[in-house]
Every structure is written in C-alpha cells, then in structure tokens.
Design an enzyme around this catalytic site. Structure first.
Site, mmCIF file in Angstrom:
data_model
loop_
_atom_site.group_PDB
_atom_site.id
_atom_site.type_symbol
_atom_site.label_atom_id
_atom_site.label_comp_id
_atom_site.label_asym_id
_atom_site.label_seq_id
_atom_site.Cartn_x
_atom_site.Cartn_y
_atom_site.Cartn_z
ATOM 1 N N CYS A 184 48.895 -42.009 79.054
ATOM 2 C CA CYS A 184 47.553 -41.439 79.205
ATOM 3 C C CYS A 184 47.454 -39.983 78.737
ATOM 4 C CB CYS A 184 47.070 -41.622 80.625
ATOM 5 S SG CYS A 184 46.749 -43.368 80.990
ATOM 6 N N LYS A 222 38.390 -43.789 84.485
ATOM 7 C CA LYS A 222 38.515 -44.515 83.214
ATOM 8 C C LYS A 222 39.249 -45.824 83.446
ATOM 9 C CE LYS A 222 42.789 -42.129 82.171
ATOM 10 N NZ LYS A 222 43.668 -43.299 82.329
ATOM 11 N N ASP A 264 45.555 -38.361 85.723
ATOM 12 C CA ASP A 264 46.064 -39.471 86.540
ATOM 13 C C ASP A 264 47.144 -39.093 87.560
ATOM 14 O OD1 ASP A 264 44.334 -40.740 84.836
ATOM 15 O OD2 ASP A 264 45.788 -42.116 83.978
HETATM 16 C C1 VGL Z 1 48.831 -45.157 82.592
HETATM 17 C C2 VGL Z 1 49.807 -47.167 82.078
HETATM 18 C C3 VGL Z 1 48.715 -47.840 82.553
HETATM 19 C C4 VGL Z 1 48.930 -43.661 82.595
HETATM 20 C C5 VGL Z 1 47.714 -45.820 83.068
HETATM 21 O O1 VGL Z 1 48.243 -42.997 83.405
HETATM 22 O O2 VGL Z 1 49.722 -43.132 81.779
HETATM 23 N N1 VGL Z 1 49.861 -45.837 82.080
HETATM 24 N N2 VGL Z 1 47.672 -47.156 83.048
#
Ligand code: VGL
Ligand code: ZN
Length: 216
Positions: A163, A118, A20
């Site tokens: 994540c 995802k 991410d």
């Molecule tokens: C994430 C919160 C919501 C992350 C993704 O990438 O850690 N955290 N969505």
C-alpha cells in the site's frame, strides 16, 4: 541517505500520508507485518511536524475479492487473475467495523483532517490511496490534495511493498513531488516484492529518504 528537501514538512504545500496503521497489519493481526507496531512512535513524531496529514484505512466488506476465502480452493498468498489483472490473495483482513480494521490506538495525530478508507468495493482491491486496482476507479485523494494547494506528499506506514509503494507511485503519477520515508515503513516482502517496489519507486522518481532527513 542525506537528501536536502526543497520544502519543510510544515509547509502548507506538503502532506504526510500515513498508510494503514491498523491492527490487522500489526503483530498478532490477520496480515501481520513484522514490527509494524514499532513504527507508531516515529509516525506520531512525523505527524506532529506536518501541517497536513491524511491517514488511510484498508476497509474491506466481508467476502472481499482479495480474500483467499472468497475463492474456492485458493490459499492466502496465491496469485490469481481477475478481470483487472493479477491479484494476490490475502487472509481476511481489515473487514469494515472489526477490531482488526481499527487504527492502532497509540497512533495519535489529532490534527489529521482526513481519514480515507479504501478497498471498499467488493470486487476491486485498492492498495493505493489514489486509484483502485482496476487502475481507473479514483478514490478522490488527488483532487482533495490539489484543491487544498498541496503538491508534495511524504508517504509512511504499512506495508512498504504494497500500500505504501502503490500510493507513492500513484501520487507521483498524479503529479505530486513524492518521498517515501523508509524507516517509517515496514514491508511484507513476498516473492521479492520489496526489491521490486524500490525499483519501481526509484524509476518513477519517488525519492527514498529517512526520517532524519525530514526532522533535521
Ligand atoms: C495491504 C495487502 C492487502 C497494505 C492491504 O496495507 O499494504 N496489503 N491489503
Ligand atoms: Zn487489503
């Protein structure tokens, strides 16, 4: 910490999982992680060392169930109970096709063979790159890695306590040897989430290392 690895990053059985590295998790983004952008050069260097690299993208439809804006009277960072369990509510982030959902332009790992998106199901969050928050819907990543003979996973990126941690825990649960490269991650740290993540990771047998342990 010094940890001797029993395989090298370039080993065909090893994969780097880059979690991410998207604009919404960078300073100025909708769900900014402090110093997230500072990781980019290190993640690029690590990426260059691994034969196998998987990059993930949080990739939510508008109106996603994890957004506080989808729940009347709720604010970001509230916790609610959904049919699948507790869910932290977030600012709208990583909406499919938006600039905030794009990977940081300076992230350059051209030999990465898979970009896995995802959190695409409107009613189920997915911190993990392996299993969605209902704890049963599979992304297919475990099968992808196993079918390619990969048994060892190194996890880096954002956010360490969400994540990255959930992906590492699920990698371990799926039978992979799993390392988290601590200095190649940054955390959100919400209500003790970072301490809890390390407790859970350590208890599960995920190994905490530094990038120097991989690059030496
Ligand atoms: C994430 C919160 C919501 C992350 C993704 O990438 O850690 N955290 N969505
Ligand atoms: Zn998300």
């Amino acid at each position: 910490m010094t940890t001797s690895l029993d395989l090298l990053p370039g080993d065909p059985r090893a994969a780097l999982l880059v979690i991410d590295m998207q604009y919404d998790f960078m300073p100025g983004g909708a769900l900014a992680v402090a110093e997230g952008d500072a990781l980019v050069p290190l993640v690029n260097r690590l990426g260059a060392q691994f034969r196998n690299v998987v990059i993930t993208q949080d990739w939510h439809p508008a109106g996603h169930i994890s957004f506080a804006s989808s729940h009347a009277g709720r604010s970001p960072f509230d916790s609610i109970t959904l049919p699948y369990g507790a869910q932290t509510l977030w600012p709208d982030h990583c909406v499919q096709g938006t600039q905030g959902a794009r990977l940081h332009a300076d992230l350059v790992i051209d030999h990465a063979q898979l970009i896995l998106r995802k959190g695409c199901n409107a009613g189920i969050d997915s911190y993990s790159a392996f299993v969605e928050a209902d704890r049963s819907t599979q992304t297919g990543l475990a099968g992808y890695l196993k079918e390619r003979g990969i048994d060892s996973v190194f996890v880096v990126g954002l956010a360490l306590d969400f994540c990255v941690a959930w992906s590492a825990l699920d990698a371990r649960a799926a039978g992979f040897n799993t390392w988290v490269i601590e200095d190649a991650c940054k955390a959100i740290d919400l209500n003790g989430s970072l301490d809890k993540a390390w407790q859970d990771l350590t208890a599960a047998g995920v190994v905490r290392i530094d990038s120097a342990d991989v690059t030496r």
